[in-house]
Design a protein around this motif. Structure first.
Motif, short mmCIF file in Angstrom:
data_model
loop_
_atom_site.label_atom_id
_atom_site.label_comp_id
_atom_site.label_asym_id
_atom_site.label_seq_id
_atom_site.Cartn_x
_atom_site.Cartn_y
_atom_site.Cartn_z
N HIS A 4 0.82 -1.38 0.01
CA HIS A 4 0.12 0.04 0.02
C HIS A 4 0.89 1.27 0.02
CE1 HIS A 4 -3.46 -2.59 0.70
NE2 HIS A 4 -3.23 -2.73 1.62
N GLU A 16 -0.88 -8.47 3.09
CA GLU A 16 -1.54 -7.69 4.14
C GLU A 16 -0.68 -7.56 5.32
OE1 GLU A 16 -5.31 -9.50 4.52
OE2 GLU A 16 -6.39 -8.29 2.90
N CYS A 69 -3.28 -0.28 8.22
CA CYS A 69 -4.30 -1.75 7.84
C CYS A 69 -3.75 -2.49 6.57
CB CYS A 69 -5.76 -0.93 7.57
SG CYS A 69 -6.77 -2.45 6.87
N CYS A 72 -6.41 -2.38 3.58
CA CYS A 72 -6.44 -1.47 2.53
C CYS A 72 -5.58 -0.34 2.49
CB CYS A 72 -7.84 -0.66 2.89
SG CYS A 72 -7.90 0.46 4.59
N ASN A 74 -5.08 2.04 4.84
CA ASN A 74 -5.53 2.99 5.69
C ASN A 74 -4.27 3.47 7.02
OD1 ASN A 74 -7.03 5.18 7.22
ND2 ASN A 74 -7.70 3.79 8.52
N CYS A 88 -10.65 -2.13 10.80
CA CYS A 88 -10.53 -0.99 10.30
C CYS A 88 -11.51 -0.09 10.17
CB CYS A 88 -9.80 -1.26 8.89
SG CYS A 88 -9.33 0.10 7.86
N ILE A 90 -12.10 2.09 7.90
CA ILE A 90 -12.36 2.31 6.42
C ILE A 90 -12.98 1.04 5.76
CG2 ILE A 90 -11.31 3.16 4.10
CD1 ILE A 90 -11.67 5.23 6.64
N CYS A 91 -12.04 -0.29 5.68
CA CYS A 91 -12.51 -1.16 5.00
C CYS A 91 -13.19 -2.49 5.81
CB CYS A 91 -11.30 -1.79 4.35
SG CYS A 91 -9.94 -2.54 5.42
#
Length: 109
Positions: A4, A16, A69, A72, A74, A88, A90-91
């Motif tokens: 990310h 991840e 995270c 995603c 974040n 999270c 956000i996701c």
């Protein structure tokens, strides 16, 4: 490993942020270490590949973004992470609530 857009150091095994030490489905955060300003999946990765001078985040800096995270990308502040109820905001990917058992390796008590 670049995940990310952030460099994650340590024994990272997937996109991840899981590592060889913690690799369950819910192990999907990386923590920016205060001492070296680098993300690692866990304190064991930092012990093996880090700066050699571990320091925890002081309470007065808990408003700094230090949690990534892996779902995603974040970035959460430490305070947001403590308040997020193990997912999270956000996701909604689940985080391992057991991480709190190692809190003293990352954050001032």
């Amino acid at each position: 490993m670049l995940i990310h857009g952030h460099r994650i150091k340590g024994n990272v095994i997937d996109s991840e942020t899981r590592c060889t030490h913690y690799h369950k489905e819910i192990d999907r955060i990386a923590i920016k270490f205060y001492c070296c300003n680098m993300y690692y999946p866990c304190f064991e990765c930092h012990e093996e590949h880090g700066c050699g001078n571990p320091k925890v985040w002081p309470k007065e800096l808990f408003n700094q973004k230090a949690i990534l995270c892996g779902g995603c990308g974040n970035e959460l502040t430490i305070n947001e992470y403590f308040a997020c109820n193990s997912s999270c905001p956000i996701c909604f990917a689940a985080f391992n609530p057991g991480c709190s058992l190692h809190k003293e390796f990352y954050f001032e008590g």
